[in-house]
Write an enzyme that holds these catalytic residues in place. Structure first.
Site, PDB file in Angstrom:
ATOM      1  NE  ARG A 148      44.631  20.827  -3.400  1.00  0.00           N
ATOM      2  CZ  ARG A 148      45.867  20.932  -2.899  1.00  0.00           C
ATOM      3  NH1 ARG A 148      46.701  21.814  -3.399  1.00  0.00           N
ATOM      4  NH2 ARG A 148      46.275  20.144  -1.914  1.00  0.00           N
ATOM      5  CG  ASP A 177      54.332  21.841 -10.700  1.00  0.00           C
ATOM      6  OD1 ASP A 177      54.298  22.874  -9.983  1.00  0.00           O
ATOM      7  OD2 ASP A 177      54.697  20.734 -10.259  1.00  0.00           O
ATOM      8  CD  GLN A 228      46.791  21.134  -7.227  1.00  0.00           C
ATOM      9  OE1 GLN A 228      47.275  21.632  -6.229  1.00  0.00           O
ATOM     10  NE2 GLN A 228      45.898  21.772  -7.970  1.00  0.00           N
ATOM     11  NE  ARG A 254      52.664  19.694   0.591  1.00  0.00           N
ATOM     12  CZ  ARG A 254      52.338  20.685  -0.238  1.00  0.00           C
ATOM     13  NH1 ARG A 254      53.085  21.774  -0.297  1.00  0.00           N
ATOM     14  NH2 ARG A 254      51.274  20.615  -1.004  1.00  0.00           N
ATOM     15  CG  HIS A 278      50.024  17.401  -4.971  1.00  0.00           C
ATOM     16  ND1 HIS A 278      49.350  17.241  -3.779  1.00  0.00           N
ATOM     17  CD2 HIS A 278      50.203  18.752  -5.123  1.00  0.00           C
ATOM     18  CE1 HIS A 278      49.112  18.421  -3.246  1.00  0.00           C
ATOM     19  NE2 HIS A 278      49.619  19.347  -4.036  1.00  0.00           N
ATOM     20  CB  CYS A 287      49.362  22.589  -8.912  1.00  0.00           C
ATOM     21  SG  CYS A 287      51.141  22.590  -9.200  1.00  0.00           S
TER      22      CYS A 287
HETATM   23  N1   CP Z   1      49.332  23.357  -4.989  1.00  0.00           N
HETATM   24  C1   CP Z   1      49.785  23.170  -3.746  1.00  0.00           C
HETATM   25  O1   CP Z   1      49.859  22.043  -3.215  1.00  0.00           O
HETATM   26  O2   CP Z   1      50.159  24.325  -3.119  1.00  0.00           O
HETATM   27  P1   CP Z   1      50.889  24.435  -1.713  1.00  0.00           P
HETATM   28  O3   CP Z   1      52.310  23.941  -1.899  1.00  0.00           O
HETATM   29  O4   CP Z   1      50.834  25.893  -1.365  1.00  0.00           O
HETATM   30  O5   CP Z   1      50.162  23.587  -0.709  1.00  0.00           O
HETATM   31  N1  NVA Z   2      55.941  19.958  -8.113  1.00  0.00           N
HETATM   32  C1  NVA Z   2      55.752  20.939  -7.058  1.00  0.00           C
HETATM   33  C2  NVA Z   2      54.306  21.023  -6.688  1.00  0.00           C
HETATM   34  C3  NVA Z   2      53.987  22.062  -5.655  1.00  0.00           C
HETATM   35  C4  NVA Z   2      52.532  22.099  -5.305  1.00  0.00           C
HETATM   36  C5  NVA Z   2      56.611  20.569  -5.864  1.00  0.00           C
HETATM   37  O1  NVA Z   2      56.658  19.387  -5.519  1.00  0.00           O
HETATM   38  O2  NVA Z   2      57.242  21.449  -5.288  1.00  0.00           O
END
Ligand code: CP
Ligand code: NVA
Length: 306
Positions: free
Chosen positions: A291, A223, A132, A102, A129, A263
């Site tokens: 997930r 989101d 997700q 990530r 993502h 999400c």
């Molecule tokens: N939806 C999602 O990716 O959540 P987290 O940021 O908690 O991993």
């Molecule tokens: N768009 C958000 C998604 C989190 C799961 C971010 O990138 O923070």
């Protein structure tokens, strides 16, 4: 699914429609405990941003496969002290069997993947993502019976989630409408790519009109308005995004049976009201659970266990 063995998942469109179908089917079988897959392999989690769901669902999915997980938090590894990605990737490749990352820039994820032979998975970047989206598609299938012919409306920022939903919908025949304020639309190259993939199989629409976008939709998705790394602009975004809030008034325009997805994490009172996320239309907890099943299926596929 041997064709997935050894591959990376850097973006949603790294998978073709059949591969998505196969992963979702495997995820359903795993969820229903219709089969058991066992291995003795090691997953590394290298997360430069916070995470609850992705971190825990990947970890539990690997434990369920019989493997182990190592948390490679940048603050306790040399990564945080500037060791080059190229070096880190080649070293981790010698220890691990699969690596989920990530990070911010998609280019950094691609560098990791170029220097590591093991499967590298995008666990969220600023661009996409994809993990997700596998869970989201699984949830839509569970709730709506199929993806083809149904419409998902995403309201809010044209961010990583919007990008992956556009591509995931295009690949699976799910119509995707994105309603975003001017200046916050998804990247034009991703919209173009989604339209090319969709052809005449599904409808890909980007608009500023939230109400028109929700009209008759079976899935209403949102989101956060300020993603990780955009915290400084969070306050200035609130009035701009207000017309895109998922609330009971907006949901009245959707299909009467429409479900609500997010999400997570959610900011109640901003992109979604407490009433909407706690309503009987909300499927966000099933979505979060999925997930784990989707990623278990994904890892089993990339590791060649199925
Ligand atoms: N939806 C999602 O990716 O959540 P987290 O940021 O908690 O991993
Ligand atoms: N768009 C958000 C998604 C989190 C799961 C971010 O990138 O923070």
């Amino acid at each position: 699914m041997k064709q997935l063995k050894g591959r990376d998942l850097l973006g949603t469109a790294d998978l073709n429609p059949q591969e998505i179908t196969d992963i979702l089917q495997l995820a359903r079988q795993l969820k229903n405990q219709e089969l058991e897959i066992k291995c003795n392999l090691v997953l590394g989690l290298l997360f430069y941003k916070a995470s609850t769901r992705t971190r825990v669902s990947f970890s539990v999915a690997m434990y369920k496969l019989g493997g182990q997980v190592i948390d490679l938090n940048p603050s306790v590894t040399q990564v945080g002290r500037g060791e080059p990605i190229e070096d880190t990737a080649r070293v981790l490749d010698r220890y691990l069997d699969i690596l989920a990352i990530r990070t911010f820039a998609q280019a950094d994820l691609e560098t990791f993947a170029n220097y590591a032979e093991i499967p590298v998975i995008n666990a969220l970047t600023d661009l996409e993502h994809p993990c997700q989206i596998l869970a989201d598609l699984m949830t839509v299938q569970e709730c709506c019976g199929s993806l083809q012919g149904h419409t998902l409306t995403y309201l809010g920022d044209g961010n990583n989630m919007a990008h992956s939903l556009l591509l995931g919908g295009a690949l699976t025949g799910l119509n995707v409408r994105i309603a975003a304020p001017k200046g916050y639309e998804p990247q034009p190259e991703i919209v173009k790519q989604a339209k090319e993939i969709a052809g005449d199989q599904s409808e890909i629409i980007v608009t500023q009109d939230a109400i028109a976008a929700v009209e008759g939709a079976q899935v209403v998705y949102t989101d956060v308005w300020a993603s990780m790394g955009q915290e400084d602009s969070a306050d200035q975004r609130i009035p701009i995004f207000q017309p895109y809030q998922v609330n009971q008034q907006l949901l009245a325009h959707a299909d009467p049976e429409a479900i609500v997805l997010h999400c997570l994490p959610a900011h109640r009172g901003e992109e979604i009201t407490a009433e909407a996320i706690e309503s009987e239309r909300s499927r966000v907890w099933d979505q979060a659970e999925n997930r784990m099943h989707a990623q278990q299926a994904l890892m089993a596929s990339l590791l060649g266990l199925v």
